[in-house]
Design a protein around this motif. Sequence first.
Motif, short mmCIF file in Angstrom:
data_model
loop_
_atom_site.label_atom_id
_atom_site.label_comp_id
_atom_site.label_asym_id
_atom_site.label_seq_id
_atom_site.Cartn_x
_atom_site.Cartn_y
_atom_site.Cartn_z
N VAL A 165 0.76 -1.20 0.17
CA VAL A 165 -0.02 0.23 -0.04
C VAL A 165 0.90 1.28 -0.03
O VAL A 165 1.91 1.24 0.48
N ALA A 166 0.25 2.29 -0.28
CA ALA A 166 0.93 3.74 -0.58
C ALA A 166 0.45 4.67 0.49
O ALA A 166 -1.11 4.73 0.68
N ILE A 167 1.06 5.41 1.21
CA ILE A 167 0.58 6.44 2.06
C ILE A 167 0.95 7.81 1.72
O ILE A 167 2.06 7.97 1.30
N ASP A 168 -0.05 8.85 1.72
CA ASP A 168 0.35 9.97 1.20
C ASP A 168 1.06 11.00 2.36
O ASP A 168 1.32 10.62 3.22
N CYS A 169 1.41 12.38 1.56
CA CYS A 169 2.18 13.10 2.53
C CYS A 169 1.42 14.18 3.29
O CYS A 169 2.25 14.91 4.05
N TYR A 170 -0.05 14.08 3.30
CA TYR A 170 -0.80 14.96 3.88
C TYR A 170 -0.37 15.03 5.64
O TYR A 170 -0.49 13.79 6.06
N SER A 171 -0.22 16.12 6.19
CA SER A 171 -0.07 16.21 7.59
C SER A 171 -0.84 17.46 8.03
O SER A 171 -0.78 18.35 7.55
N SER A 172 -1.63 17.30 9.13
CA SER A 172 -2.07 18.72 9.84
C SER A 172 -1.87 18.43 11.23
O SER A 172 -1.97 17.56 12.00
N SER A 173 -1.58 19.54 11.89
CA SER A 173 -1.48 20.02 13.09
C SER A 173 -3.01 20.02 13.90
O SER A 173 -2.79 19.73 15.12
N LEU A 174 -3.81 19.89 13.36
CA LEU A 174 -5.23 20.03 14.19
C LEU A 174 -5.91 18.79 14.07
O LEU A 174 -6.36 18.18 15.07
N PHE A 175 -5.57 17.98 13.03
CA PHE A 175 -6.19 16.54 13.10
C PHE A 175 -4.93 15.57 12.85
O PHE A 175 -3.96 15.76 11.73
N LYS A 176 -4.95 14.50 13.88
CA LYS A 176 -4.10 13.25 13.67
C LYS A 176 -4.69 12.37 12.80
O LYS A 176 -5.64 12.28 12.76
N ASP A 177 -3.51 11.56 12.44
CA ASP A 177 -4.07 10.14 11.59
C ASP A 177 -4.78 10.80 10.27
O ASP A 177 -6.05 10.09 9.93
N THR A 178 -4.70 11.56 9.72
CA THR A 178 -5.44 12.18 8.60
C THR A 178 -4.86 11.74 7.27
O THR A 178 -5.38 12.01 6.26
N ARG A 179 -3.83 10.97 7.33
CA ARG A 179 -2.92 10.60 6.06
C ARG A 179 -3.87 9.40 5.54
O ARG A 179 -4.40 8.49 6.14
N LYS A 180 -3.94 9.31 4.28
CA LYS A 180 -4.83 8.30 3.54
C LYS A 180 -3.93 7.33 2.86
O LYS A 180 -2.98 7.63 2.55
N ILE A 181 -4.35 6.29 2.79
CA ILE A 181 -3.81 4.92 2.38
C ILE A 181 -4.38 4.38 1.20
O ILE A 181 -5.67 4.43 1.01
N SER A 182 -3.81 3.99 0.15
CA SER A 182 -4.16 3.62 -1.05
C SER A 182 -4.72 2.08 -0.74
O SER A 182 -4.73 1.34 0.12
N GLU A 183 -5.44 1.64 -1.89
CA GLU A 183 -5.99 0.45 -2.21
C GLU A 183 -4.78 -0.50 -2.25
O GLU A 183 -3.75 0.03 -3.09
N PRO A 184 -4.60 -1.81 -1.67
CA PRO A 184 -3.32 -2.41 -2.03
C PRO A 184 -3.20 -2.87 -3.39
O PRO A 184 -4.15 -3.35 -4.12
N ALA A 185 -2.16 -2.91 -4.06
CA ALA A 185 -1.47 -3.66 -5.17
C ALA A 185 -0.90 -4.62 -4.87
O ALA A 185 0.02 -4.89 -4.03
N LYS A 186 -0.73 -5.63 -5.73
CA LYS A 186 -0.19 -7.32 -5.75
C LYS A 186 0.99 -7.14 -6.32
O LYS A 186 0.97 -6.57 -7.67
N VAL A 187 1.94 -7.85 -5.72
CA VAL A 187 3.54 -7.79 -6.25
C VAL A 187 3.81 -9.39 -6.20
O VAL A 187 3.57 -9.98 -5.32
N THR A 188 4.14 -9.69 -7.57
CA THR A 188 4.81 -11.15 -7.80
C THR A 188 5.91 -11.20 -8.30
O THR A 188 6.40 -10.30 -9.15
#
Length: 947
Positions: free
Chosen positions: A232-255
Amino acid sequence: MLRSILFVIMIVLSNTKATPIETKIIKTKSNLFDPILSSNKYIGHIQENERIVEIKPRLYASDADPLNSPNGQICGYELSLYKHDDIVNEILQNIPFVVELINEKPIIQLKTNINKLDCEIKQSYRLFIRAYDCANNNERRYSERSSLIITIDDINEFAPIFTHQNYLFKLHQDHNCLSCRVEATDDDCSNIDHRVCDYQIQTPNVPFSIDSNGSISIITPLMNNTYEFDVVAIDCYSSSLFKDTRKISEPAKVTIKIIKSCKPTIADDYPTKLTIQADHTHIFDTVHVDTCDETCAVENIIGTVTFDSNGIDSGCNLEQCSSINREYVLIPKDIDYNQAPQSRYMSFDGINQVSIIHKTDFSGQLKNDFTIRMWMKHTDEENDGKEHIFCKTDEKLQNRHHTALFIQDGYLKLLIRKGPLSINDKNVYKSEWMWKLTQINDDQWHSYKLFINYPNQIDLYIDDKLFTITNDNFKVIEDFALPVINGTEDTIFTVGACWHARASQMAQHFHGELSGLSIEQKEELPDSISCIQDCQQYLDMPDIQVQSNMEFISNSNRSIWKIRSDSSELYEDLLKHIVYRNTFDPIGPSGQRTVSIQTTLKCLGENYTYNLPTFIRRLSIDEPIRPTNIELKGDTSFFVSEQTINQGINLFKNLSIYADAIKNDQVDISDCSINTSPDLTNNEQIIIPDDNFHINNLQKDLTQTGLILAGLGSIDSYQYVLQHIAYTSKSPVQYNDRTFSLVCVGSHDQTSTNEIRIRIHIEKQIVPSAPFAAVLSNKLFVDNDQTRDNLFDLGESAPSAKNLSGWPIIIVICVSVGLASVLVLYLVIRIRSGNRQASPLTGTGDDAHSQMEWEDDIGLNIIVNPLDTTKQSVQSMDVHNIKQTIHKYEGASSDEDEYDDHSHNEYSSDEDNEDYDDVENNQIHQKKNDHQLEWDDEAMEYGPKKV
């Protein structure tokens, strides 16, 4: 504001007249001043889900007109896209904001018809704002415009998205996963480059890790053939007012598919050295070529097989063969070479495009006569530097240009440097030819042909027309020859640029287009059946069926073969057809040759080639070996008594080992075997002192059937050990004869020696009666020297002879006197009766003579030594003192040492034997006179013989 005040003053002054009689009062306008904003620049921020813009610094305006009048009050603010006056309709359509006064405070907010802003569409607005007072429309005054920049703040609406939902990576075993990388993007406007800040592997217990760039690494050894996991990928968004606001992508399959590690090789399970014994020998029958079929689809495989005689005469006829013209195509031609290229040409950008010519395609070696052909299109870019069409330079250490064709300052230049030369040559040679051409920079296709006869003449044809040279358009520069510099033996040939080894980079790139670049020159005919020098050892490829997908050619003396195919199986089959020929009679000369295989592999779809490790086969012709004959000599029979065999005897005390080599230490023995007949009983032993084996590093194997000595040793070592082998028997002898046979084997050619059979005859001793003459003399004359020595030894080992011969001698003397008296009486009677019977009438001469002869014989006492027979007496030995004997043999000086040394050399030559016999006879005669022993009836066999 000052300008307005001055303007009012001027109007007042112009309407006032100075007259003492009449005074007029002038009436002026009341809205004299423009509003003034609090700043000339404002910054505003608004989030995507909000409607009011936060402005910094605080937005407000003031007016110098009286506050109690409309002229001194601020009634509103106006937004515009430009600093000048805008059209009202344009403002309404393109600006989503409006300024409203709430509690007399200006507030910038979204228009009511705008739902929300989207920073992904537009991230900021650059506007201008001004204030106006509350005067009537005709008298309303406006402030100067100030800039206003409103930024739309992102609220992290979007989660990252992978560029692919499934990733497949093929990884070679034992290789790092350098190309294993996943990628995701974030469409939020706050992320300008759409990157994400982190990646994570969700599947537990996998031997991989992933970093913030999406690169996958191996953390533990790979055991399986395939691995699948989710990331999964995690974005770079960060906020001092709201914690745990970073969004996570849908998983991609690696073979990840693991490909077994494979490196193209050419190998052979058998030893690389091959001994040549016949003229026609296949030398690569067992060679196997592995091109890693799982990872490489063979497009082309080329091999060079080189025979090196290592200075051994190949018996070649050095007559020169004919030559042919060979063309090396560096850039492919178009379909119609006589016309300007339409489809097949190469473009060079002058920055980084270059083509490296492999030595298998063209070695870069130019003859004195060769031709250069090409089509070129080039334009003038005001570049004073060199632009190389092709170039040959040092591969390492230096930047020396050996050969080059390049463009510079409107000139076409050809460089041919002489050398490298190992001598210090101070002469100069023609090195560079330059033609000033207008066609070079006209951005048109032109045909160029250079016919070189180095260094005499070079002709240039442009579009099939000979270029006429003058002093203005042609120059030749001379230079010294290139010297030989260690480490610069190899060169590199490039097209489109020039390799500079000092900087380890390409330089002087060509900017233009080329087609049909080729070099043609006369070379020795490569066809193996058209030009063959008559050699007596060479490589050949007979009985091979030519196919369209194979090639094989050789040089003139068939010492070098080039083979090509498009599959590893066919390439391997070509190698197996190569045979080594040697027509010398007999096969020779002796020595070692080498045959090497250099292989280059190109896989389908790849731009580079693999160089397989060089395979070397060593061919050896050995010198004819003359077998080394080893001969054993020694005693073959012994006659021994029971007492002697009980004490033990040395079986091979007089053994000598000879070889036909110059020195014995040049010949080695691998083993010797002693066989017994019949087999040994439990009471019989073959004794070998252990000290001998520590000295000579030999191994022994003792059985009931005999003894085996093994280990590489010299003749002297084996001879020394064999001479100290003893045989003993402690049981009553149940047989009279025993046989021991000895055979040794040479180490060089495993040739067996002759066999020595030693027969031991065991006799039971019977005490005989003393002979009459011996009784009278009490002495025994020994004629056999060896027997005498044995008797001497036996006397020393027995009780004292003097003590044993006291009273028996008295008895013998008495008996002897009585017998002598009887004999004398008998002789007297015979003599008297003979005298009476003798008469001339009745006797004959023969009777008288016979009687006298007998009477003479009667007076003789002839004693024959009973020991002087064909029997050979053996000296007994004490096996309990054998270690003392060995020590004595090694270091002490004694008669026995002298005897052993003498026995060791008794077979050295016939002349030595004769000399030895003379000396021995002299010694024997001398000892006969002064070495008379008293005899002992318990130790000797004796008895008279009547002759």
